[in-house]
Every structure is written in C-alpha cells, then in structure tokens.
Design a protein around this motif. Structure first.
Motif, PDB file in Angstrom:
ATOM      1  N   ALA B  87      -7.733   6.521  -5.721  1.00 29.76           N
ATOM      2  CA  ALA B  87      -6.731   5.643  -5.121  1.00 29.76           C
ATOM      3  C   ALA B  87      -7.115   4.173  -5.329  1.00 29.76           C
ATOM      4  O   ALA B  87      -6.298   3.356  -5.728  1.00 29.76           O
ATOM      5  N   GLU B  88      -8.352   3.839  -5.034  1.00 29.45           N
ATOM      6  CA  GLU B  88      -8.855   2.480  -5.213  1.00 29.45           C
ATOM      7  C   GLU B  88     -10.290   2.584  -5.682  1.00 29.45           C
ATOM      8  O   GLU B  88     -11.061   3.327  -5.087  1.00 29.45           O
ATOM      9  N   ASP B 141      -7.764  18.705   6.761  1.00 24.67           N
ATOM     10  CA  ASP B 141      -8.359  17.692   5.889  1.00 24.67           C
ATOM     11  C   ASP B 141      -7.277  16.943   5.149  1.00 24.67           C
ATOM     12  O   ASP B 141      -6.422  17.555   4.528  1.00 24.67           O
ATOM     13  N   GLY B 142      -7.339  15.617   5.234  1.00 20.09           N
ATOM     14  CA  GLY B 142      -6.381  14.808   4.487  1.00 20.09           C
ATOM     15  C   GLY B 142      -7.105  14.148   3.326  1.00 20.09           C
ATOM     16  O   GLY B 142      -8.253  13.759   3.455  1.00 20.09           O
ATOM     17  N   LEU B 143      -6.428  14.042   2.188  1.00 19.87           N
ATOM     18  CA  LEU B 143      -7.038  13.391   1.027  1.00 19.87           C
ATOM     19  C   LEU B 143      -6.053  12.375   0.502  1.00 19.87           C
ATOM     20  O   LEU B 143      -4.908  12.706   0.211  1.00 19.87           O
ATOM     21  N   VAL B 144      -6.482  11.113   0.402  1.00 21.86           N
ATOM     22  CA  VAL B 144      -5.600  10.074  -0.115  1.00 21.86           C
ATOM     23  C   VAL B 144      -5.836   9.974  -1.608  1.00 21.86           C
ATOM     24  O   VAL B 144      -6.914   9.605  -2.049  1.00 21.86           O
ATOM     25  N   ILE B 145      -4.796  10.313  -2.391  1.00 22.12           N
ATOM     26  CA  ILE B 145      -4.971  10.290  -3.851  1.00 22.12           C
ATOM     27  C   ILE B 145      -4.513   8.962  -4.420  1.00 22.12           C
ATOM     28  O   ILE B 145      -5.068   8.460  -5.378  1.00 22.12           O
ATOM     29  N   SER B 146      -3.456   8.398  -3.856  1.00 22.13           N
ATOM     30  CA  SER B 146      -2.958   7.127  -4.360  1.00 22.13           C
ATOM     31  C   SER B 146      -2.456   6.336  -3.167  1.00 22.13           C
ATOM     32  O   SER B 146      -1.786   6.887  -2.295  1.00 22.13           O
ATOM     33  N   SER B 147      -2.861   5.059  -3.115  1.00 19.80           N
ATOM     34  CA  SER B 147      -2.561   4.292  -1.910  1.00 19.80           C
ATOM     35  C   SER B 147      -1.611   3.144  -2.214  1.00 19.80           C
ATOM     36  O   SER B 147      -1.946   2.255  -2.981  1.00 19.80           O
ATOM     37  N   ASP B 148      -0.411   3.165  -1.624  1.00 22.50           N
ATOM     38  CA  ASP B 148       0.471   2.008  -1.750  1.00 22.50           C
ATOM     39  C   ASP B 148       1.079   1.718  -0.403  1.00 22.50           C
ATOM     40  O   ASP B 148       2.285   1.555  -0.247  1.00 22.50           O
ATOM     41  N   GLY B 149       0.244   1.680   0.632  1.00 23.97           N
ATOM     42  CA  GLY B 149       0.735   1.325   1.951  1.00 23.97           C
ATOM     43  C   GLY B 149       1.249   2.516   2.727  1.00 23.97           C
ATOM     44  O   GLY B 149       1.621   3.533   2.178  1.00 23.97           O
ATOM     45  N   ASN B 150       1.252   2.360   4.066  1.00 22.78           N
ATOM     46  CA  ASN B 150       1.823   3.355   4.965  1.00 22.78           C
ATOM     47  C   ASN B 150       1.112   4.701   4.881  1.00 22.78           C
ATOM     48  O   ASN B 150       1.744   5.756   4.881  1.00 22.78           O
ATOM     49  N   LEU B 151      -0.230   4.658   4.823  1.00 16.96           N
ATOM     50  CA  LEU B 151      -0.976   5.908   4.693  1.00 16.96           C
ATOM     51  C   LEU B 151      -0.827   6.779   5.925  1.00 16.96           C
ATOM     52  O   LEU B 151      -0.776   8.002   5.829  1.00 16.96           O
ATOM     53  N   LEU B 152      -0.748   6.159   7.101  1.00 13.80           N
ATOM     54  CA  LEU B 152      -0.725   6.944   8.334  1.00 13.80           C
ATOM     55  C   LEU B 152       0.525   7.812   8.415  1.00 13.80           C
ATOM     56  O   LEU B 152       0.462   9.002   8.743  1.00 13.80           O
ATOM     57  N   ASP B 153       1.683   7.235   8.104  1.00 13.16           N
ATOM     58  CA  ASP B 153       2.925   8.019   8.145  1.00 13.16           C
ATOM     59  C   ASP B 153       2.872   9.155   7.148  1.00 13.16           C
ATOM     60  O   ASP B 153       3.270  10.290   7.442  1.00 13.16           O
ATOM     61  N   ALA B 154       2.363   8.851   5.926  1.00  5.85           N
ATOM     62  CA  ALA B 154       2.315   9.887   4.889  1.00  5.85           C
ATOM     63  C   ALA B 154       1.382  11.015   5.312  1.00  5.85           C
ATOM     64  O   ALA B 154       1.695  12.196   5.146  1.00  5.85           O
TER      65      ALA B 154
END
Lengths: 168, 287
Positions: B87-88, B141-154
């Motif tokens: 993601a980053e 378990d949550g995994l963030v693959i790509s981050s473009d804002g609003n991670l909590l809602d997603a």
C-alpha cells in the motif's frame, strides 16, 4: 505473509523467519538478473504480499516479482520463473501443494532464466538419491519453462492492450 | 504520497466548500464500492472491499477456546489490522505499526462492546459451545492492500461482509464430563452455521475540512482535514461506537450535527453494502 495465509493463524505477520528467508531468496534471485548498472543511484523495492500459502509459496513470489518488474519496465537480463517439484510414492510430482509437501517427501525449488537456459535458484530439503534428483530437477525445469511461456503470453497481451489504449 | 502545493490545497478546500470535490462527487457521496466474498478459501470467512483505489481484505478464522471467567456465556473476538507495504513503501517492517494499531483499536471500539462485553455490535453469545468451558474464538484479520483514504469505513465494510460469509462448523459435545474437566468436542467437517450479521454495524467516517464535512475522503482530502469523527451505526439506527481523530477541537453542537448526518449517510452505505454482499454471495454460490 498475511496473518491468515497459513492453516493455523500466524501471530506476527512480519519479521518471522520464513518471511525473512523467502525475502532473501527473492532478493538474491532478482539481483542476479536485473541490470542494476543501468539505474545508478537508485533503489528498487520489491514488496510481495502472500494472501494464501498452499505450497510453492516462494515460487509464486518469484513469478509475481518477475511480472511486477516487467510491468514496471525495469531492464532485466531475462525473466525469472520458478517452480517446485517433489518425489512421492516413487513418482516425481510437479508443483506440490501444502498437503503433499507435508507428506515428508523431498521438495525441490528451481528458478531459471528460460531464454538463457540458466539455473539461478536451486533449493532442496529432505533426502533424495542422485539419479532421482536429476529427474525431479528436470521436471521442475520443465515446469519453469511452461510458466515462462504463460508469463510471456500474459505480458504480450498486456502490451497489446497498452498499444490499443495509446491509439497505436 | 507526494506533498501538495498551496494551489492544490486551496483547490481541494474550495471544492469541498462548494459541494464539488476533485473527482466530481458531492460531499455525502461514496466512491463506487465493490465487494467480493470468499477470497481466502482457507479461512472460515473472508471478503475483499474496494472503495475507489482503497483495497482491503478481511478474513475470519475460528478456533475453539475457553471463555473468559467474567463472561462465561460469550465467545471471544479479536480484531487485528495489518498494513501491507504494497500500500505504501513506508509501511515496510515496523513503519505501518502505528497506523495498524490505530485502526485495530478503532475497529474494536466500534464493533466490540465495552469491557463488560455489553453493547457489542457482534452477538457474542452465539459463539458459545459449552457455557463456561468451550467457546469459539474469532480472529478477524484486516489487511490493507492499497490505501487511498477512508480505511476505517472500508475495513468495517470488509469485516461485515466477511462475517456474513463466515461458516462456523457445528460442534457435537461428548457425554457429560466432570465440572472441572474440558469436555470432549467433535468438530464437524460437514455442517456449518452461518453467522448472523443483521446486527453488525457499519462505520461511517465524517471528515471535517474547513466548515463542511465530507464522507469517504481520499488520501489528498484527508491531508487537509482538521478533524474526523467515525461513527458506527447499526440497522436500528443505534450508535455502537464513536471515535474522534484529529487535533482540532470540535464544538459539541457540531458533533451532534455530524451524528445526524452520519445517520442519514450510513443508511445509504448499509443498503449499498447489503445489496453488494448479497450479490457477491450469489456469485459465489453459482461458481
């Protein structure tokens, strides 16, 4: 590797020994074939995220890294493809999954540069008599070449689509 | 993320003030949401949610464990988020730990109840097998693959979808055991109980930029925010949890206003999410 990638949930997704080892293997394999002298004073970061591990994880990581590098347009000597093979019940088997891998037989992972026909990665665990080893390694190399053909097709398809989009 | 110039910052703030954001959306419009369920076959339940360029995966794994002494009739749930370096690049190694910890604790506030277990968005009493001795432990378990804002809602949406996809194996308990022994349990491979997610809340984040609030901020818009309030609301319109982030203080009347806006916006999100989840489950059944 993700928390949920293995059968039993991993507590610590980063910095565990298996991830570090696979990272080292990928780095050494890629360093051998990327033309780093064409990009001085720059660093190439390759991040691989394993979503599910079901045997042949390091091979999948290397193939994914190759595709990503090609997609980024990084100059390389040749693509690197990798495949694993094993030997169970007196039969060489290509691309073992987790269940077959845990059966206790040997697991040979091979990485090759298909056009130059050179082996860049060779790892094996467990025991294997020398002549059987040759058969298993040959099988793995053929697997790698099949993967290489598929990767080339995908890259060609991708380039054609890019051409279309650019209006060429 | 590359820094924004003064001109770009003014453009974003001005657009929000005029109800026309950089990508053409209005203030209370979400980006197109795509939901896929069953993406991790090894897990008991999983889902992938994409909101614009934000891409997250949530997986649910169930293991048998002992209930805590204070709540013998409830199962246990643990939520953990990991930010992937895909993601980053700054998330490599320990770089993403701060954000992961913040997201994990925010999700725990919103979805799980207080220390006494009361008021949890997820119904924990359905997870108990033998009261006081055996219960299901859910590891989300949550995994963030790509981050473009609003991670909590997603992540909230992904967890809701993953829970709706979760099948808990049915357990047969062997004959009576002595009161201080662990009873023998037999986990069935065949039968599964679908988890009931009608009560699971949905998280809506309102980001305050200047005098106005927006929903579903992109990374650029988040860089211009003064504060953000995330509210989790369930289908009955009850608030299950609330977090305020950001350094600027908010007037209480503003917070009340944000809550009523969130109520209105979360209806749309919940309807959209429910229809996407139903469609994803239908696709999965067909294949």
């Amino acid at each position: 590797m993700a928390n949920f990638s293995t059968g039993d949930r991993m507590r610590k997704p980063k910095g565990d020994r298996r991830s570090t080892e696979i990272s080292l293997v990928i780095r050494q394999t890629m360093e051998a074939c990327i033309l780093t002298h064409l990009m001085p004073r720059s660093q190439i970061d390759i991040f691989v995220q394993v979503l599910q591990a079901d045997g042949g994880t390091r091979s999948a990581c290397i193939n994914a890294a190759t595709l990503a590098l090609q997609d980024a347009g990084i100059p390389m000597r040749d693509i690197v493809t990798s495949c694993s093979a094993g030997y169970l019940n007196s039969t060489p088997l290509l691309d073992l999954n987790y269940v077959e891998d845990s059966a206790g037989g040997p697991d040979v992972t091979v990485g090759i540069l298909p056009t130059l026909d050179k082996v860049t990665l060779l790892q094996m665990d467990a025991k294997l008599p020398t002549n059987t080893f040759e058969d298993v390694m040959q099988l793995a190399i053929e697997g790698c070449k099949a993967v290489a053909n598929y990767i080339r097709e995908v890259l060609l398809e991708n380039t054609k689509q890019l051409e279309c989009r650019r209006g060429l | 993320m590359v820094g924004l110039s003064e001109g770009e910052q003014e453009f974003i703030k001005g657009g929000i003030a005029q109800d026309l954001r950089s990508d053409g959306r209005k203030r209370y419009t979400y980006r197109p949401i795509y939901v896929e369920t069953g993406v991790i076959p090894q897990a008991n339940g999983s889902a992938r949610v994409r909101m614009g360029s934000t891409d997250v995966i949530a997986s649910v794994k169930a293991e048998l464990g002992r209930p805590s002494a204070m709540q013998p009739d409830k199962g246990k749930v643990a939520i953990f988020v990991d930010c992937s370096p895909t993601a980053e690049p700054t998330f490599e190694g320990r770089g993403g730990e701060e954000l992961s910890a913040e997201l994990s604790s925010a999700l725990q506030h919103c979805l799980l109840g207080g220390k006494s277990g009361a008021g949890a968005g997820i119904d924990l009493s359905s997870l108990v097998v033998v009261e006081g001795k055996v219960c299901w432990d859910l590891y989300i378990d949550g995994l963030v693959i790509s981050s473009d804002g609003n991670l909590l809602d997603a992540l909230g949406a992904a967890i809701k979808a993953a829970l709706s996809n979760t099948g808990i194996p049915s357990v047969h308990v062997a004959a009576e055991a002595a009161s201080d022994e662990q009873p023998e349990v037999d986990i069935s491979d065949e039968e599964f109980l679908q988890f009931d997610t009608s009560g699971v809340p949905v998280i809506t984040t309102l980001t305050k930029v200047g005098k106005h609030y927006i929903v579903d901020a992109t990374l650029e818009e988040e860089s211009q925010m003064s504060s953000a309030v995330s509210i989790s609301i369930n289908r009955q319109g009850h608030i299950c949890g609330m977090i305020k982030r950001g350094g600027v203080g908010l007037d209480p009347s503003v917070i009340l206003d944000m809550i009523s806006v969130a109520n209105f916006v979360s209806r749309q999100l919940m309807d959209k999410l429910d229809s996407e989840i139903a469609a994803a489950d239908a696709d999965e059944d067909e294949s």
